[in-house]
Scaffold this motif. Sequence first.
Motif, short mmCIF file in Angstrom:
data_model
loop_
_atom_site.label_atom_id
_atom_site.label_comp_id
_atom_site.label_asym_id
_atom_site.label_seq_id
_atom_site.Cartn_x
_atom_site.Cartn_y
_atom_site.Cartn_z
N ARG A 572 0.83 -1.21 0.00
CA ARG A 572 0.00 0.00 0.00
C ARG A 572 0.87 1.26 0.00
NH1 ARG A 572 -3.18 2.51 4.34
NH2 ARG A 572 -2.26 1.00 5.74
N ARG A 574 3.94 1.52 -0.98
CA ARG A 574 4.67 1.63 -2.22
C ARG A 574 3.77 2.20 -3.32
NH1 ARG A 574 4.68 -3.09 -4.25
NH2 ARG A 574 3.35 -2.34 -5.91
N LYS A 575 2.53 1.68 -3.38
CA LYS A 575 1.60 2.16 -4.41
C LYS A 575 1.31 3.64 -4.24
CE LYS A 575 -0.71 -2.19 -5.33
NZ LYS A 575 -1.78 -3.06 -4.81
N GLU A 578 4.28 5.49 -5.49
CA GLU A 578 4.36 5.36 -6.95
C GLU A 578 3.36 6.30 -7.62
OE1 GLU A 578 5.93 0.78 -7.77
OE2 GLU A 578 3.79 1.17 -7.69
#
Lengths: 608, 411
Positions: A572, A574-575, A578
């Motif tokens: 989560r 990381r997303k 990103e």
Amino acid sequence: MNIRNFCIVAHIDHGKSTLADRMLQLTGAISDREMRAQLLDGMDLERERGITIKASAVSVTYKRPLAQAGEKKKGGATEEYLFNLIDTPGHVDFHYEVSRALAACEGALLVVDATQGVQAQTVANAYLAVETGLELIPVINKVDLPSARPEDVAMEIEQVLGLPAEDCIYCSAKTGKGIEELLEAICDRLPGPSGDPTVKTQAMIFDSKYDDYRGVVVYFRLFNGMLAVGNKVRMMGTGRTYVATELGKFTPKMTPTKQPFSAGEVGYLVASIKTLDDVNIGDTITLDLDPADEPLPGYQQPQQMVFCDFYPAGDTQFDELRDAIDRLHLNDASFTYAPQSSDALGFGFRCGFLGMLHMEIVQERIEREGRTQVIQTAPTVTYEVAMTGGRTMQITNPADLPDVSNIVEVREPIVSVEIITQTESIGDLMKLCESRRGIYKKQQYLSDNRQILEYELPLAEIIYDFYDKLKSITRGYGTMDYTFKGFRADNLVKMDILVNGQKVDALSVIVHRAKAEHRGRTLLVRLKKEIDRHLFEIPLQAAIGGKIIARETIKSVGKNVTAKCYGGDVSRKRKLLEKQKEGKKRMKRVGTVDIPQEAFMAVLSVEE
Amino acid sequence: MTHVIPLDQLAPDATRPASDSSVSQATDPLTTHSPATIAALYAHIPFCFHKCHYCDFYSLVEPANSPHDRQKQFTHRLTSELHWRAAQTDLRPRTLFIGGGTPTLLRPPLWESLLDTLHQTRITQNVQEFTVEANPETVTPNLMTLLATAGVNRVSIGAQSFDPHLLHALERWHDPANVAHAVHTVRTAGISNINLDLIFAIPGQTLDTLHADLHAALALEPDHISFYNLTYEPNTPMTARLKNGAITPVPEHLEQQMYEYLLDELEAAGYEHYEVSNWAKPSRRCKHNLSYWTNDNWLGVGPAAASHVNGHRWKNAPHLGRYLASQDQPPTADHEHLPTARSVGEQLMLRLRLIDGVPHTWLDDHLPHDDPRHGAITRFTSAELLERTDTHLRLTRRGLFVADALIQELL
């Protein structure tokens, strides 16, 4: 053959396209099954926005019952009429295109919404039709709606346009009511074409489109003489010659015809023309072997009024943007583009448009049809700069304004703006116009509570949020239209914007000297809101000729670190990061600062 | 959508679809006996007696006299999942962590059953660190003795704050004095390794009240302290109140000062800062959590528990009912296997959280010479947000404050 060449002029959403579709259905040009909303507006964008961007033409045969009124019955004797309906773009941006479409006709249906009444666009286009010498049939549409007030609207039409109220035809394109009466009126009240098939050929180009198989398809109205497949034709404006390989009518599909066209008819021409650039709307087609002495009157080069830059953004490369623009230009030759390089934004294109709507449409089509992402700079107008030594130059980019010492004066385009509104909004609208350096011209009652207000305004003052402001002041009821008046000198200077000490040429604006400080301050405040905080402090400055007139600072990020990142959090978090990174990609990096698209448009929003 | 990943594709470099967030019944890289070595095992106990308003972990508040004894059903199902896993693979982790929720809410007989299973299955055989999370008010001598006897050697106590007002702001209901009781009870039972979970930047908190909180915590001489900046997680009541203006958050400059203060004071008190929010006495770093940041293989059991095996990430579906209704493999969700370049980014995100940073040798092995991230690393190094030691690349103190902005560029 009885021919009626006519078009429909109407304000947006007053039912022009629905009416056209209904007439096509009643004349049998399309089956009931094919009847779908806005058949003529073929482009996705047109259907979505409810606007007509391209003109189109449809030829249909109307079998007029010969029997007296009251005795009509099926199977009775009929007389054939060929209707050539030319659908025109209604928006002010496409003024010239509209004028050419009108020039191809003898008559026009003036459609007004029975609930909304006369609007600015209706007036502008109706005047244009009258000036062109067209016979008008006023049509009051949507009379089936509960809030319809057709009698009042008929009075408005009489008041403003001088067309007798009793001449209005009441109809509903939706239910079909009044459509037969309208078809009869077209036969009775509109004149047939004059023109002589025996003299030298003169056909006017009123639109063109690009077809993947045929190349350029030219829409023409033949005024004099004949035109046949195999003829070598000459475009009188450009001097280019072509051999006509296909002639035909839109029924509404493109349907080739074998017999030659004769004066008065409307159709299309295919002649191995490679690009739309080779065809100019308003140009005259004649025969190369026996050319007309003069072209038809009224031809103009397309006039780009608004300019901005497009730069590739996100994953889009310069080459991809160029391809997308090239491809769109095949379909729309009315915008111009030239390579442009900006210190801040790199390589892109300087583009010229007929107006703001046109610019939006082009941007959207480049992104959508060309699958690209672009950064668009704030639109500007063309300025005329009188230089010392007597030379005059035109600049379309504030960054190109020469040094002050070389300038005698800077002139900007002035437009005459007509606004139609409820009386209660007049005061606030005047305030708006005054704050935009407007010059009051006149005020006229349309009905008890509606007025026309006319102001002269610098085009630069209305290109961005003027219309939004007008809509909000009038709670959506006000409408406006404008016409170009000419250039006028004023005390105009270039204001530069520095981000982190670096001049961002794409943010330079030409402003009135008296408004510069205020404008600079508000602009920096807006930029401060649009540019995210970075890992370092970012000074923002506005300058005129090297003198700083306003400054702001974007503070650096103080604390930004995820507190918890355990097993279940990894994906989560990381997303999320990103996604933030992806958002940055859409921005332009100037030096070390990421500037979002909104910041480039902030230049135009001058209000607090 | 169903997919079973054969074990021969489980090599660390196996290329799998980038991401798949669909819920699946059979997504599991450990379908039969697996060569993967599991370093850490996490068990999620999804019960709380009260849902704290800042918390976004999966947990349920069961009515006191619920006719359905879901705790019992849950424990039964959890032990069956453990048996299934143990039969499937050689499951002998170095660390065990039982978290939640509020694991100490489980009744002692259910604990016994759970601990028995861990022993029967030999899951505990190689365990060096065995942590159980506890709320101060659920720490009883009985339970602690039970845990200690079964091999639990570390207890993590959710203290959050010692200030009643601040606890109230977090909707925590324990009496601050209970924390000291709990620490004492744990130690008396023979468990010496204690962590205190604390929160700073709570609405209403000042540097003074933070000072008081820190010193109340230090007075208990914990071996480990996790001190978290309060995070407004999406979809929590606290965030909703923040959005509608009912809460005034601590301003950013004060958050900054608070973190500065903690960095200085905890070091002075003999605690090593080893991760963004974690401090430990020498040799008391949490081995289990280190597995998360160094990309070890770890397995989660219980609803909502996440797993990571050889680059595959997934979690058990966060739904107790469906968990209870399942057999062997529980329903799973959010399966993900990143392509190499993104996986490297993810590992950088995790490893840079460690104060020691990323070993140069790791970077040499994982970051190709032409990777554009080298540019960003150079930029951040010259901006003194990253620095190179003899062995590692790590965040500077300033970099630590803005780690997310940095890490974003390295993903």
